[in-house]
Design an enzyme around this catalytic site. Structure first.
Site, mmCIF file in Angstrom:
data_model
loop_
_atom_site.group_PDB
_atom_site.id
_atom_site.type_symbol
_atom_site.label_atom_id
_atom_site.label_comp_id
_atom_site.label_asym_id
_atom_site.label_seq_id
_atom_site.Cartn_x
_atom_site.Cartn_y
_atom_site.Cartn_z
ATOM 1 N N ARG A 80 -26.167 27.023 132.404
ATOM 2 C CA ARG A 80 -26.398 28.011 131.353
ATOM 3 C C ARG A 80 -25.610 27.655 130.097
ATOM 4 O O ARG A 80 -26.093 27.856 128.982
ATOM 5 C CB ARG A 80 -26.034 29.410 131.865
ATOM 6 N N LYS A 183 -25.754 32.671 125.921
ATOM 7 C CA LYS A 183 -24.486 33.408 126.004
ATOM 8 C C LYS A 183 -23.599 32.974 124.839
ATOM 9 O O LYS A 183 -22.656 32.211 125.013
ATOM 10 C CB LYS A 183 -23.819 33.153 127.358
ATOM 11 N N GLU A 219 -31.409 45.295 128.036
ATOM 12 C CA GLU A 219 -30.177 45.061 128.791
ATOM 13 C C GLU A 219 -29.223 46.226 128.675
ATOM 14 O O GLU A 219 -29.399 47.116 127.837
ATOM 15 C CB GLU A 219 -29.454 43.835 128.227
HETATM 16 C C1 LIG Z 1 -22.924 37.315 130.808
HETATM 17 C C2 LIG Z 1 -23.991 38.281 130.528
HETATM 18 C C3 LIG Z 1 -24.703 38.923 131.561
HETATM 19 C C4 LIG Z 1 -24.353 38.773 133.021
HETATM 20 O O1 LIG Z 1 -24.568 37.501 133.522
HETATM 21 P P1 LIG Z 1 -23.885 37.022 134.869
HETATM 22 O O2 LIG Z 1 -24.269 35.608 134.986
HETATM 23 O O3 LIG Z 1 -24.442 37.842 135.962
HETATM 24 O O4 LIG Z 1 -22.422 37.246 134.712
HETATM 25 C C5 LIG Z 1 -25.745 39.768 131.210
HETATM 26 N N1 LIG Z 1 -26.055 40.001 129.925
HETATM 27 C C6 LIG Z 1 -25.391 39.414 128.908
HETATM 28 C C7 LIG Z 1 -25.785 39.719 127.516
HETATM 29 C C8 LIG Z 1 -24.340 38.543 129.178
HETATM 30 O O5 LIG Z 1 -23.687 37.969 128.168
#
Ligand SMILES: *Cc1c(COP(=O)(O)O)cnc(C)c1O
Length: 339
Positions: A80, A183, A219
Site C-alpha cells: 500500500r 494513505k 468512510e
Molecule cells: C489507514 C486508514 C484506514 C484503515 O486501514 P487499515 O489498513 O485497516 O489500518 C481506513 N481509512 C483511512 C482513510 C485510513 O487512512
C-alpha cells in the site's frame, strides 16, 4: 522490559530508543541508518512541506502468550505504501527495504513491545516523503523513508463498546478522482474540519459521504465502514476510500464464518435496515457503532439496543485480535514472527 503502565497507555506518542531511516538520492536508495534522535534535519523547500508529497502506514507488533513478537500482514502495508507513493509521484520503497526497516525498528525497541494480556501493542509508523528542494510544483528528486515505533494502549480503555458517529455534510476528505485511495497526509489535513466538528458535537468520529451526490457512505474518520444484515457483510465500494487491510482481513473471516460478502455503494437511508454496523482499521480493529447522527438532517440511527456490540461484530473482532496475538490459529498465513 521497559517499566510502563501498559494497561493505561494512551493512543499517543511515547519516545522509544531508536528509529530507522533510509534516503533516496542520486537515483538510488542509500544505506539503512539507525538514529536515536526524534528529529530530522529538513530542507525548508522540500516538497513534503510545500506540496504534500507524503505518505505513511500504520501497523502493529503484538506480543503473544509465548513471548514472541508478531507482525500482521506487513506485506500488505508495504504494497500500500508503494501505491501511495505512485499516487503522489514519489519514489517507491522496495519491499525488502520496508521489511528490513520495520523488523529492525521493532527489534531495536523490543523492550517497548507491551506484555501479552495488557491489550497494548507496539504501533509502527513507516513514513515516506519528498525531502528534495523544489519551488516549482513537481516531484522531488530526493525522498526519506523513516520508521519509528511507539507503544500504544488498547484503543478503547473501557473495552469493546459501541461508539457514536456523526455524519458530516459540509466538508469532504477526498474527491472521487483525488487521493482518497492513498494513505497520504493531505487527506488527513482535509479531514480535520470534519473530525473536530464531530468531536465538538459530542461524537467520536465523522462519517463522510460520497462527495458527488452525498448519498452513499464512504468512510468513518480513518476507518472503513461495514454493516451486517441477513447474514451478509456489506462494505462500501467507492472511488475515494482507502482500502483497509483490517477490512480485507475481516472480509476473509466473515467468509470463513459462512457470511455472504457484498462490496457495493451503500445509500445513507440503508442505515435504517442494518442489524449491526461498525468501523474497522488497525487502531481499534473494530469499533462497533451504537449511534449515527446525521447532524444536518436531524436524523439519528440507533443500534445495539442492549448497549452491547452485535454478535457477529464481536465474533469477527475476537477472531482477528486472537490471530494477531497468536491465540487463534493463523489459517491464512497472515503472521510473521520477529526473530
Ligand atoms: C489507514 C486508514 C484506514 C484503515 O486501514 P487499515 O489498513 O485497516 O489500518 C481506513 N481509512 C483511512 C482513510 C485510513 O487512512
Amino acid at each position: 522490559m521497559e517499566n510502563l503502565d501498559w494497561k493505561n497507555l494512551p493512543f499517543g506518542y511515547i519516545k522509544t530508543d531508536y528509529n530507522v531511516r533510509c534516503t533516496y538520492k542520486d537515483g538510488k536508495w542509500g544505506k539503512m541508518e539507525v538514529s536515536d534522535s526524534e528529529y530530522i534535519n529538513l530542507h525548508m523547500a522540500c516538497t513534503a512541506l510545500h506540496y504534500g508529497q507524503e505518505a505513511f502506514e500504520g501497523m502493529k507488533a503484538y506480543r503473544g502468550k509465548d513471548g514472541k513478537i508478531r507482525l500482521f500482514r506487513w506485506d500488505e502495508n508495504a504494497n500500500r505504501l508503494q501505491q501511495s507513493a505512485e499516487g503522489v509521484l514519489m519514489e517507491k520503497v522496495p519491499m525488502d527495504i520496508f521489511r528490513e526497516a520495520i523488523i529492525k525498528a521493532v527489534k531495536l525497541n523490543e523492550k517497548f513491545v507491551p506484555p501479552y494480556g495488557t491489550g497494548a501493542s507496539l504501533y509502527i509508523r513507516p513514513m515516506l516523503f519528498g525531502s528534495g528542494a523544489e519551488v516549482g510544483v513537481r516531484p522531488a528528486k530526493e525522498y526519506m523513508f523513516i520508521v519509528f515505533v511507539t507503544p500504544v494502549g488498547p484503543y478503547f480503555k473501557e473495552g469493546f463498546n459501541p461508539v457514536k458517529i456523526a455524519i458530516i455534510r459540509d466538508s469532504d476528505r477526498a474527491a472521487p478522482l483525488g487521493t482518497g485511495t492513498f494513505k497520504v497526509g493531505g487527506n488527513y489535513a482535509a479531514s480535520l474540519r470534519g473530525v473536530i466538528k464531530a468531536h465538538n458535537a459530542g461524537y467520536g468520529s465523522p462519517m463522510y459521504l460520497d462527495t458527488k451526490e452525498k448519498h452513499y457512505i464512504d468512510e468513518i474518520g480513518a476507518a472503513n465502514f461495514f454493516a451486517i444484515k441477513d447474514n451478509t457483510y456489506i462494505t462500501p465500494k467507492s472511488s475515494s476510500i482507502l482500502a483497509s487491510i483490517t477490512n480485507k482481513s475481516i472480509i476473509q473471516l466473515a467468509e470463513d464464518l459462512g457470511l455472504k460478502v457484498e462490496r457495493r455503494p451503500i445509500a445513507v437511508e440503508e442505515l435504517e435496515t442494518f442489524e449491526e454496523v461498525g468501523a474497522c482499521g488497525t487502531a481499534a480493529v473494530i469499533s462497533p457503532i451504537g449511534e449515527i447522527n446525521d447532524l444536518d438532517m436531524g436524523k439519528i440511527y440507533r443500534y445495539c439496543p442492549d448497549g452491547k456490540p452485535g454478535k457477529l461484530s464481536t465474533k469477527l473482532y475476537q477472531t482477528l485480535v486472537g490471530i494477531q496475538y497468536g491465540d487463534v490459529e493463523d489459517k491464512h498465513g497472515w503472521i510473521t514472527i520477529v526473530e
